[in-house]
Design a protein around this motif. Structure first.
Motif, PDB file in Angstrom:
ATOM      1  N   LEU A  95       0.833  -1.205   0.000  1.00  0.00           N
ATOM      2  CA  LEU A  95       0.000   0.000   0.000  1.00  0.00           C
ATOM      3  C   LEU A  95       0.867   1.254   0.000  1.00  0.00           C
ATOM      4  CD1 LEU A  95      -2.737   1.429   0.241  1.00  0.00           C
ATOM      5  CD2 LEU A  95      -2.589   1.114   2.718  1.00  0.00           C
ATOM      6  N   VAL A  96       1.874   1.273   0.866  1.00  0.00           N
ATOM      7  CA  VAL A  96       2.766   2.437   0.944  1.00  0.00           C
ATOM      8  C   VAL A  96       3.520   2.620  -0.366  1.00  0.00           C
ATOM      9  CG1 VAL A  96       4.844   3.318   2.068  1.00  0.00           C
ATOM     10  CG2 VAL A  96       2.991   2.366   3.447  1.00  0.00           C
ATOM     11  N   ALA A  97       3.941   1.520  -0.987  1.00  0.00           N
ATOM     12  CA  ALA A  97       4.665   1.609  -2.256  1.00  0.00           C
ATOM     13  C   ALA A  97       3.780   2.192  -3.350  1.00  0.00           C
ATOM     14  CB  ALA A  97       5.178   0.225  -2.652  1.00  0.00           C
ATOM     15  N   ARG A  98       2.506   1.774  -3.403  1.00  0.00           N
ATOM     16  CA  ARG A  98       1.597   2.310  -4.418  1.00  0.00           C
ATOM     17  C   ARG A  98       1.316   3.790  -4.202  1.00  0.00           C
ATOM     18  NH1 ARG A  98      -3.038  -2.201  -5.928  1.00  0.00           N
ATOM     19  NH2 ARG A  98      -1.585  -3.827  -6.632  1.00  0.00           N
ATOM     20  N   LEU A  99       1.373   4.224  -2.960  1.00  0.00           N
ATOM     21  CA  LEU A  99       1.167   5.647  -2.661  1.00  0.00           C
ATOM     22  C   LEU A  99       2.424   6.471  -2.916  1.00  0.00           C
ATOM     23  CD1 LEU A  99      -0.885   5.379   0.668  1.00  0.00           C
ATOM     24  CD2 LEU A  99      -1.738   6.016  -1.589  1.00  0.00           C
ATOM     25  N   GLY A 100       3.529   5.804  -3.226  1.00  0.00           N
ATOM     26  CA  GLY A 100       4.779   6.508  -3.495  1.00  0.00           C
ATOM     27  C   GLY A 100       5.425   7.093  -2.252  1.00  0.00           C
TER      28      GLY A 100
END
Length: 287
Positions: free
Chosen positions: A142-147
């Protein structure tokens, strides 16, 4: 009471006091021993941080040649100031956010009734039993997709709410005198005013205790920052301490110095606010 009776009563009271003091001696001795066992690792960490590299395994209780070279090496090897600041920001942010969400959720569970409310509360309580490691990969994706990888914001994001805070605050609000709340409602106070004007000020002990627990728990967090951070400047102090453990070996002197600097804010906080910390736990009922 005659003079003769008073003469015999005084030695008797003294004997009772001596007997009571004698019975308490084993308990006091055990408490002193346990205190020394708890304090000794901290003392040994500080003493080891003052030993030169060639005397790091010296067995004396105090270094024969105290030196600050380990602290200098630790400060040169990692950005200790930035890491400490990040740790303070993350810990303080998580503490404030969890207390805010905990108070709001607890008031809803304690004051409102809706269908299957006990099921919802049970599901919230069950999340307390789920280890962070189980949801670490979904949170990472999730954090990775949010950048947000390698940012301080990402370290705070998964900790917006915690079941322990919600459960404890819910029980405290449920135990709050209903007569006081009903009187406030009759005077025209809305839910917002009742919560922040009446309930929260009277739960300062519980809230302070929870704040201490949340802050220390977040301060000691290791696996989540290890997974997210890529650069030392955006990491926390626990990751910095781990950097002194390499395949070539462990740099014990700088590691102990970094550990001492990482523990210093918490130690100072406790020493300065020792009485308030103990009183908050006593008032809250937490042991």
């Amino acid at each position: 009471m005659t003079a003769e009776t008073a003469t015999f009563a005084v030695p008797r009271r003294r004997a009772v006091r001596r007997a009571g003091a004698t019975r308490m001696l084993p308990g006091h001795a055990a408490m002193i021993l346990l205190s020394l066992i708890c304090v000794f690792p901290v003392y040994w960490m500080i003493v080891s941080s003052l030993r030169p590299a060639n005397r790091i395994f010296e067995g004396t209780l105090w270094p024969t040649a105290p030196s600050l070279e380990n602290y200098a090496q630790a400060l040169q090897s990692i950005p200790m100031g930035a890491m400490l600041w990040n740790t303070v920001v993350v810990s303080a942010s998580v503490t404030v956010i969890q207390l805010l969400t905990g108070v709001l959720a607890a008031y809803a569970f304690a004051r409102f009734r809706f269908r299957l409310d006990w099921v919802v509360f049970g599901l919230v309580a069950l999340t307390w039993l789920v280890p962070l490691q189980v949801v670490m990969i979904p949170n990472y994706l999730l954090v990775a997709r949010l950048g947000l990888l390698d940012t301080v914001t990402a370290l705070v994001l998964p900790h917006f709410a915690h079941a322990l805070a919600i459960m404890l605050l819910t029980q405290s609000i449920r135990a709050f005198p209903k007569e006081v709340l009903e009187a406030a409602r009759m005077d025209g106070a809305g839910h917002w005013r009742v919560l922040w004007g009446i309930i929260v000020p009277n739960l300062r002990g519980m809230i302070a205790s929870l704040a201490i627990l949340i802050f220390i728990s977040t301060w000691n967090e290791y696996f989540w920052p290890l997974l997210l951070t890529r650069t030392a400047e955006n990491s926390v102090v626990q990751i910095g301490i781990q950097m002194f453990i390499t395949q070539e070996g462990t740099q014990w002197g700088p590691l102990m110095a970094a550990s001492t600097m990482a523990s210093l804010p918490i130690l100072i906080f406790y020493v300065v606010l020792q009485r308030q910390v103990i009183q908050s736990f006593m008032k809250s009922g937490l042991r």
